[in-house]
Design a protein around this motif. Structure first.
Motif, mmCIF file in Angstrom:
data_model
loop_
_atom_site.group_PDB
_atom_site.id
_atom_site.type_symbol
_atom_site.label_atom_id
_atom_site.label_comp_id
_atom_site.label_asym_id
_atom_site.label_seq_id
_atom_site.Cartn_x
_atom_site.Cartn_y
_atom_site.Cartn_z
ATOM 1 N N ASP A 1 -1.894 0.492 -5.361
ATOM 2 C CA ASP A 1 -3.168 1.023 -4.866
ATOM 3 C C ASP A 1 -4.240 1.019 -5.947
ATOM 4 O O ASP A 1 -5.435 0.971 -5.640
ATOM 5 C CB ASP A 1 -2.977 2.455 -4.348
ATOM 6 C CG ASP A 1 -2.109 2.509 -3.095
ATOM 7 O OD1 ASP A 1 -1.968 1.468 -2.421
ATOM 8 O OD2 ASP A 1 -1.563 3.593 -2.800
ATOM 9 N N ALA A 2 -3.834 1.068 -7.218
ATOM 10 C CA ALA A 2 -4.803 1.112 -8.325
ATOM 11 C C ALA A 2 -5.458 -0.232 -8.606
ATOM 12 O O ALA A 2 -6.423 -0.309 -9.367
ATOM 13 C CB ALA A 2 -4.112 1.612 -9.599
ATOM 14 N N LEU A 3 -4.956 -1.296 -7.994
ATOM 15 C CA LEU A 3 -5.469 -2.633 -8.274
ATOM 16 C C LEU A 3 -6.698 -2.963 -7.438
ATOM 17 O O LEU A 3 -6.860 -2.464 -6.317
ATOM 18 C CB LEU A 3 -4.391 -3.687 -7.986
ATOM 19 C CG LEU A 3 -3.080 -3.568 -8.762
ATOM 20 C CD1 LEU A 3 -2.129 -4.683 -8.342
ATOM 21 C CD2 LEU A 3 -3.322 -3.609 -10.266
ATOM 22 N N THR A 4 -7.553 -3.821 -7.968
ATOM 23 C CA THR A 4 -8.650 -4.374 -7.193
ATOM 24 C C THR A 4 -8.090 -5.418 -6.238
ATOM 25 O O THR A 4 -6.944 -5.868 -6.366
ATOM 26 C CB THR A 4 -9.691 -5.031 -8.101
ATOM 27 O OG1 THR A 4 -9.083 -6.172 -8.749
ATOM 28 C CG2 THR A 4 -10.181 -4.058 -9.175
ATOM 29 N N GLU A 5 -8.887 -5.822 -5.274
ATOM 30 C CA GLU A 5 -8.422 -6.841 -4.328
ATOM 31 C C GLU A 5 -8.076 -8.136 -5.054
ATOM 32 O O GLU A 5 -7.102 -8.812 -4.718
ATOM 33 C CB GLU A 5 -9.473 -7.085 -3.246
ATOM 34 C CG GLU A 5 -9.637 -5.921 -2.288
ATOM 35 C CD GLU A 5 -8.325 -5.525 -1.612
ATOM 36 O OE1 GLU A 5 -7.611 -6.438 -1.132
ATOM 37 O OE2 GLU A 5 -8.018 -4.325 -1.577
ATOM 38 N N GLY A 6 -8.894 -8.502 -6.044
ATOM 39 C CA GLY A 6 -8.618 -9.712 -6.798
ATOM 40 C C GLY A 6 -7.303 -9.626 -7.552
ATOM 41 O O GLY A 6 -6.537 -10.603 -7.611
ATOM 42 N N GLN A 7 -7.012 -8.468 -8.123
ATOM 43 C CA GLN A 7 -5.752 -8.280 -8.847
ATOM 44 C C GLN A 7 -4.555 -8.316 -7.906
ATOM 45 O O GLN A 7 -3.494 -8.842 -8.265
ATOM 46 C CB GLN A 7 -5.779 -6.948 -9.600
ATOM 47 C CG GLN A 7 -6.694 -6.937 -10.806
ATOM 48 C CD GLN A 7 -6.695 -5.582 -11.484
ATOM 49 O OE1 GLN A 7 -6.780 -4.545 -10.834
ATOM 50 N NE2 GLN A 7 -6.608 -5.582 -12.803
ATOM 51 N N LYS A 8 -4.718 -7.769 -6.705
ATOM 52 C CA LYS A 8 -3.626 -7.806 -5.736
ATOM 53 C C LYS A 8 -3.265 -9.249 -5.399
ATOM 54 O O LYS A 8 -2.085 -9.579 -5.208
ATOM 55 C CB LYS A 8 -4.012 -7.037 -4.475
ATOM 56 C CG LYS A 8 -4.077 -5.523 -4.671
ATOM 57 C CD LYS A 8 -4.526 -4.805 -3.413
ATOM 58 C CE LYS A 8 -4.569 -3.295 -3.651
ATOM 59 N NZ LYS A 8 -5.059 -2.555 -2.448
ATOM 60 N N ASP B 1 0.837 -1.193 0.000
ATOM 61 C CA ASP B 1 0.000 0.000 0.000
ATOM 62 C C ASP B 1 0.876 1.248 0.000
ATOM 63 O O ASP B 1 1.962 1.275 0.588
ATOM 64 C CB ASP B 1 -0.906 0.014 1.233
ATOM 65 C CG ASP B 1 -1.944 -1.106 1.204
ATOM 66 O OD1 ASP B 1 -2.268 -1.573 0.096
ATOM 67 O OD2 ASP B 1 -2.406 -1.520 2.283
ATOM 68 N N GLY B 2 0.384 2.281 -0.663
ATOM 69 C CA GLY B 2 1.120 3.529 -0.734
ATOM 70 C C GLY B 2 1.866 3.721 -2.030
ATOM 71 O O GLY B 2 2.300 4.826 -2.340
ATOM 72 N N ILE B 3 2.026 2.632 -2.798
ATOM 73 C CA ILE B 3 2.640 2.739 -4.117
ATOM 74 C C ILE B 3 1.501 2.812 -5.125
ATOM 75 O O ILE B 3 0.641 1.930 -5.167
ATOM 76 C CB ILE B 3 3.552 1.529 -4.408
ATOM 77 C CG1 ILE B 3 4.687 1.484 -3.380
ATOM 78 C CG2 ILE B 3 4.119 1.612 -5.819
ATOM 79 C CD1 ILE B 3 5.610 0.291 -3.529
ATOM 80 N N PRO B 4 1.452 3.865 -5.956
ATOM 81 C CA PRO B 4 0.278 4.097 -6.821
ATOM 82 C C PRO B 4 -0.112 2.899 -7.668
ATOM 83 O O PRO B 4 -1.304 2.594 -7.811
ATOM 84 C CB PRO B 4 0.721 5.278 -7.692
ATOM 85 C CG PRO B 4 1.726 6.005 -6.861
ATOM 86 C CD PRO B 4 2.448 4.951 -6.077
#
Length: 526
Positions: free
Chosen positions: A436-443, A430-433
């Protein structure tokens, strides 16, 4: 076969605005926008009131002169121009077209609404992945609304109705905010005019809607601003191509806009001030369109008539492909070529990534659909070197986030940027753009994909393409990766692969053993 022109320009002389786009056709066939310019003249207001362009021709001619000069300054010799509803319907439209040629040398083609719909739908096909479905294209202009139904590579039907927002505002909106009686009368007019479209489009069948034009994109920008705040505005704003909104979300925006007065609309984040007075009619129109055509979702694209004009200019087979994966692959290669990427290393990394994915995706909880994005990220993972070697992962992610990539939806672009950003090392957090731009599924999918990308990148550390094949064996406590054939000394490549295997080991709970074709299979490299 004729050679593809390098740079082309299209001028869309619309009812609300005049638009210029200058684009470049890359080696792979992908289009890259060089320049976009717009003059919002509201020519349709004059034509609706008087039936003529009249004195407004001077302002319009000056705008065309300026836009033409911009195009020619970009190295374009010929500007392809099309005029739509306002000039088509004006009593002195032909006189204006002659004046444009005399003043600028630009030959304007006045096109029918049906031809406009054809060109627009070609742009939709080239910019949006239909995912095997059939689409209803909707383009709401100032003087007319164009519809089209078809698949990724086939157009089945087009229609055009005189329901543009400039026309409706000039002839049917006199109160602010719109009074209930006036709104009901406008809804009735729209429904009756749309009836043939509803019947024809329904007969051909469609699964989802695609929205283009400034009017529909205004809804997307308002919705985006509500989610992203200031980041959705200005030059750094993310592309709206591929942006999706549920029909109910759009309906809520319609209700808000209809109830708002001019002062409140002027303060709505994401709404262009010059469009504020058109939005009540637009909101009524869009609400009826959603209901009558039974749409559940709209996918937006920034491509429209002007891109369709350029695609017509090209008339080249590479643009007729209905395969979305080919559209994305062309866009990625063209991005790499523009930034002088190491294509041999990119292709080798993509090939090795795919080979690892084929054997390990089940163990990592990845689906078959993830392979394409992994291989595309592998192709351009080092694209940031065009700016500087130091920090090239950050530079590359920026390039991906802010480049036009045909065929990619916003979520795909976000994951692509994250893969480029973290391909070297480090923990996504978290904190890296880009994270942060990803959905939970993408993370959840990012780390497994990175694990494969990092090893593949390491296995071409020499940049010589030495590793020609891989054999992967998964045991209870170990994953053995053997290079089954090489074209040179793979020592540096094996070292690079081992050095980048930590994440895969962490995710699978197994030792990662990477060996050459002649090494003992039980030699462990952690």
């Amino acid at each position: 076969m004729s050679q593809i022109p390098t740079r082309l320009a299209a001028l869309d002389l619309g009812t609300n605005s005049f638009h210029l786009v200058v684009a470049e056709a890359g080696e792979s066939g992908a289009l890259r926008t060089i320049t976009r310019e717009k003059e919002m003249l509201r020519l349709g207001d004059v034509v609706a009131a008087t039936g003529r362009i009249g004195a407004a021709s001077e302002v319009a001619l000056e705008a065309i002169r300026r836009l033409t000069e911009i195009a020619r300054a970009q190295g374009v010799d010929e500007v392809a121009a099309c005029a739509t509803a306002a000039i088509r319907e004006a009593e002195d439209g032909s006189d204006f077209v002659e004046a444009v040629f005399a003043e600028t040398g630009v030959e304007v083609q006045v096109i029918s609404g049906e031809r406009e719909a054809q060109l627009i739908f070609q742009a939709l096909q080239a910019s949006i992945d239909f995912d095997g479905r059939r689409a209803l294209g909707i383009d709401i202009g100032g003087g007319s609304v164009e519809f089209a139904v078809g698949g990724q590579s086939k157009l089945d039907w087009v229609g055009s109705v005189r329901l543009g927002v400039g026309r409706l505002t000039a002839t049917h909106v006199s109160s602010d905010p719109v009074k209930p009686k006036e709104r009901r009368e406008l809804e009735g007019l729209i429904r009756s005019t749309l009836a043939p479209v509803v019947e024809e489009a329904g007969a051909h069948g469609y699964d989802f809607g695609i929205g283009s034009s400034g009017t529909l994109l205004s809804f997307a920008r308002i919705a985006q601003a509500r989610v992203q705040g200031d980041e959705s505005q200005g030059d750094g704003a993310a592309s709206l191509t591929g942006y999706r909104l549920a029909a109910d979300t759009v309906r809520d925006l319609c209700k808000m806009l209809v109830k708002s007065d001019a002062e409140r609309r002027s303060r709505i984040p994401g709404l262009e001030p010059k469009r504020a007075d058109l939005m009540p009619a637009a909101a009524v129109l869009v609400g009826v369109v959603l209901d009558e055509l039974a749409l559940e979702e709209i996918v937006f694209t920034e491509w429209g008539l002007r891109e369709g004009i350029i695609l017509r200019q090209l008339a080249h087979p590479v643009f007729s492909s209905g395969d979305p994966s080919r559209i994305r692959a062309r866009a990625i290669r063209d991005l790499g070529v523009r930034h002088h990427f190491d294509e041999l290393h990119g292709r080798q990394t993509a090939r090795l990534s795919g080979a690892l994915f084929a054997e390990l995706h089940d163990d990592l909880g990845l689906s078959a659909d993830d392979r394409e994005l992994l291989e595309l990220a592998a192709m351009i993972h080092d694209v940031g070197n065009t700016i500087a070697r130091k920090g090239h992962h950050r530079h590359g992610a920026y390039i991906v986030r802010h480049s036009e990539l045909a065929g990619f939806e916003p979520e795909q672009r976000a994951l692509l940027a994250a893969l480029v950003r973290f391909h070297r090392s480090g923990e996504p957090r978290d904190g890296i753009p880009e994270y942060d731009a990803l959905t939970e599924g993408q993370k959840g999918r990012l780390r497994p994909l990175l694990a494969l990308l990092r090893i593949a990148d390491g296995l071409d550390s020499s940049r010589h393409g030495n590793v020609l094949g891989l054999d992967v064996r998964v045991d209870t406590d170990e994953i053995l990766i053997r290079t089954v054939s090489t074209s040179g000394d793979p020592g540096l490549d094996l070292w690079g692969g081992r050095r980048k295997s930590e994440l895969l080991s962490k995710l699978t709970g197994r030792r990662i053993v990477i060996v050459g074709p002649d090494e003992a299979s039980r030699e462990t490299h952690e």
